[in-house]
Design an enzyme around this catalytic site. Structure first.
Site, PDB file in Angstrom:
ATOM      1  N   SER A 527       0.849  -1.186   0.000  1.00 53.16           N
ATOM      2  CA  SER A 527       0.000   0.000   0.000  1.00 53.16           C
ATOM      3  C   SER A 527       0.890   1.244   0.000  1.00 53.16           C
ATOM      4  O   SER A 527       1.678   1.427  -0.921  1.00 53.16           O
ATOM      5  CB  SER A 527      -0.959  -0.048   1.196  1.00 53.16           C
ATOM      6  OG  SER A 527      -2.011   0.860   1.053  1.00 53.16           O
ATOM      7  N   HIS A 640      -7.454  -5.665  -1.304  1.00 52.09           N
ATOM      8  CA  HIS A 640      -6.333  -4.995  -0.635  1.00 52.09           C
ATOM      9  C   HIS A 640      -5.910  -5.717   0.643  1.00 52.09           C
ATOM     10  O   HIS A 640      -4.808  -5.496   1.141  1.00 52.09           O
ATOM     11  CB  HIS A 640      -6.739  -3.551  -0.320  1.00 52.09           C
ATOM     12  CG  HIS A 640      -5.597  -2.616  -0.107  1.00 52.09           C
ATOM     13  ND1 HIS A 640      -4.672  -2.311  -1.082  1.00 52.09           N
ATOM     14  CD2 HIS A 640      -5.215  -1.901   0.987  1.00 52.09           C
ATOM     15  CE1 HIS A 640      -3.792  -1.453  -0.617  1.00 52.09           C
ATOM     16  NE2 HIS A 640      -4.094  -1.192   0.642  1.00 52.09           N
TER      17      HIS A 640
END
Length: 665
Positions: A527, A640
């Protein structure tokens, strides 16, 4: 005696991860949720009950499903829990004296987040429903019918007319909104309490049962805002009263025992997404608001980064039985601990060690706590903390597995920077460590960026140490745990001070630990940590291998493809796409692809809506076209959260790819 061995990626399948400890009303026992990975390599959650004076636990559920969120009624005679055993997550009732669970709800789209009314006969809960659907004709459908419905939907075009039309957790949104319901478990009568076209997040029920507290954004501008207001719904009239001014966001709101006050976490976006959370108190007569934490400089709640936490966790605020104190978790300098504050704002630490308190439960009868705690060498256990300071361990989860493994204890480092900051970090020795030998080193970078590494169990870090690497991880500026100024320090400055902090951490460990081979350095992160990995390899060639995970490579396209891009660019960079695209390009790692000489592995989930896979695609195609050494691994059906709660087999594949790539060191 068994000889210990290094940790393996596949050991992920063997953990028992516990969560959501909850005292029984009497205070002499507690329930909790245990999540394991079964023989089908699927997550399975079961409910357990254990007395404080016993080492034996009682398993309450056995279905090979996810059974979670158990709550015992105020009278202590029954419990409600969530389960997907019927094919859809519904509410189930379990008698405390034993017996079969009874299905309470059979709603088409499921039900969740139940709260008992004070009479122990009513349940208030949330359920998604479409605007025109009638709950009286909205019964649960079979798995086969659900599959057929999904296949039919897949043939239709998706019509999008909202800005917030997708999210990483739920994928593409439809017209369903979370509404509030009340169920009388004696008669089976079900009543819908709200119907506004917005998601209603249930928070609490008043002690007299007459009011329901929820969070929502009911404004016409909701699609363009990140604020959430507090509301009170009167049960008898269904009238809704707004308590707040649409300038803040709130969460975890709870009534005091006498119903005269409400405590809630929240913040006013002064520093956008880097704003520290505050603790607010509302008077339920006047609804005047006061900020108990105005003079503090700590992050309320749990901001710890890890990869083995599963299930619900309580971080507060929770009222003491006399309504004079409030308990909560807070994040500070690499640890999370349990805190107490009175109504004048006097703050006390009830428990804080070199650990991660990931959840707690408070009981007014015994005036004591159950703490869920993780350490760098143990994923989870429960402890009993009495107000007099007495502290006892209650459980010994994962002991059979951990007794076989060689795990690394982190060594804390404090790195002074050239501009006067201090960066906290940790170093793991390789499990094969021998004096006089030199070892390759891997720098790990956390996501967020407003999060925190610390004293918790981290499977990936332990795995890399087991593979023979020195593992270094740190909290550069922008991380939580070091006050408001520090967490805000990377905003509008990505790739500058934060990058320098990380390079100074590397310089520090190379200077102070002579067993690190300076010519065999690797770097990885996910990320924001993936962004920083991309940035690093475009600005220095000191690393010999890099793995970028669920990363950001181009802030220009991120604006339009991420589920948060349209506000995140402004929050973090102070930039909007059309106002100054050149500045967004200047801080995009893709711009510096020609500089990359480090072999780069790109890992990305196909269904990542937070940092969409096109971010990895752009970087891969550019580097490959430039004939750089690069490889792209795409994980099907992964969002994610792949590294933390993704499909177990995909999580192991991911870890093995990371280890394979770092063999280049």
């Amino acid at each position: 005696m068994n000889k210990k061995r290094p940790l393996q990626a596949e050991d992920l399948l063997e953990y028992e991860i516990v969560s959501d400890p909850n005292f029984t009303p009497s205070g002499n026992a507690y329930t909790y949720v245990s999540t394991t990975i079964n023989e089908k390599k699927e997550y399975e959650s079961q409910l357990f009950f254990q007395k404080l004076d016993s080492n034996q636990r009682q398993q309450w559920t056995f279905s090979k499903n996810k059974n979670t969120n158990i709550l015992i009624s105020p009278d202590g005679k029954k419990a409600v829990f969530q389960s997907d055993r019927s094919g859809t997550q519904q509410l189930w009732l379990l008698p405390m004296q034993g017996g079969e669970a009874q299905q309470l709800t059979k709603l088409k789209h499921g039900a969740s987040n139940p709260i008992w009314g004070p009479d122990s006969n009513t349940l208030i809960f949330s359920a998604p429903i479409e605007p025109e659907e009638d709950i009286n004709n909205l019964t649960e459908i079979s798995t086969e019918e659900k599959d057929k419905e999904q296949k039919e939907l897949a043939k239709r075009p998706l019509v999008v007319n909202r800005l917030k039309y997708k999210s990483d957790s739920n994928g593409f949104h439809d017209q369903k909104r979370s509404q509030l319901f009340v169920l009388d478990i004696r008669t089976g009568n079900l009543e819908q309490l709200t119907n506004a076209p917005a998601d209603h997040l249930l928070q609490d029920v008043s002690p007299n049962g007459n009011e329901i507290l929820f969070i929502a954004n009911l404004r016409e501008e909701e699609d363009y805002e990140q604020v959430d207001d507090l509301f009170v719904l009167e049960r008898s009239s269904k009238k809704v009263k707004k308590l707040t001014d649409s300038k803040c966001t709130y969460q975890r709101a709870v009534y005091s025992p006498d119903g005269n006050k409400i405590a809630a976490f929240g913040h006013n976006f002064t520093y956008a997404g880097a704003t520290l959370t505050d603790l607010y108190i509302f008077n339920t007569g006047s609804y005047e608001k006061s900020n108990l934490s105005a003079e503090w400089d700590i992050q309320l709640g749990d901001a710890m980064i890890g990869d083995t936490r599963l299930g619900k966790s309580e971080s507060g605020p929770i009222w003491a039985k006399d309504g004079k104190n409030i308990f909560f978790l807070a994040t500070d300098y690499g640890v999370t601990g349990l805190y107490q504050v009175n109504l004048t704002g006097e703050l006390d630490v009830l428990y804080k060690g070199s650990h991660h308190v990931f959840s707690f439960s408070y009981n007014g009868h015994s005036d004591s706590f159950i703490l869920g705690i993780s350490t760098p060498t143990n994923p989870c256990n429960f402890y009993h903390l009495k107000k007099n300071g007495e502290f006892n361990r209650l459980t010994d989860f994962n002991s059979a597995l951990l007794s076989k493994l060689t795990l690394a204890e982190p060594e804390t480092i404090t790195v002074p920077t050239m501009d006067g900051e201090e960066i906290q970090g940790w170093l793991l020795h390789p499990s094969v460590y021998q004096d006089g030998e030199k070892y390759p080193m891997i720098l790990e970078i956390h996501g967020g960026p407003h999060a925190m590494y610390g004293q918790t169990y981290f499977h990936e870090l332990q795995l890399l140490a087991a593979k023979g690497y020195v593992v270094v991880y740190a909290n550069p500026r922008g991380s939580h745990g070091y006050g408001q100024e520090f967490v805000n320090a990377c905003r509008t400055d990505y790739g500058n001070g934060d990058y320098t902090d990380l390079m100074e951490v590397v310089d520090y460990v190379l200077t102070n630990f002579d067993f690190i081979d300076k010519d065999r350095l690797g770097v990885t992160g996910g990320s924001y940590g993936g962004f920083m990995t991309n940035w690093i390899v475009g600005h220095t060639n000191r690393f010999k291998a890099a793995v970028t995970q669920r990363s950001i490579s181009n802030w220009l396209s991120f604006y339009g493809v991420s589920d948060i891009g349209f506000f995140f660019n402004e929050w973090e960079h102070g930039l909007n796409l059309l106002d100054d695209p050149k500045k967004l390009w200047d801080i995009s790692p893709l711009k510096y692809a020609k500089n990359v000489e480090t072999p780069l592995l790109i890992l990305h989930g196909e269904k990542d809506f937070r940092c969409p896979v096109e971010q990895g695609e752009q970087l891969f195609i550019t580097l490959k076209h430039l004939r750089k050494e690069v490889e792209f691994v795409r994980f099907p059906d992964a969002n994610h959260e792949l590294s933390r709660s993704g499909k177990p087999e995909m999580r192991i594949e991911r870890l093995n790819h990371i280890c394979r790539w770092f063999e280049k060191l």
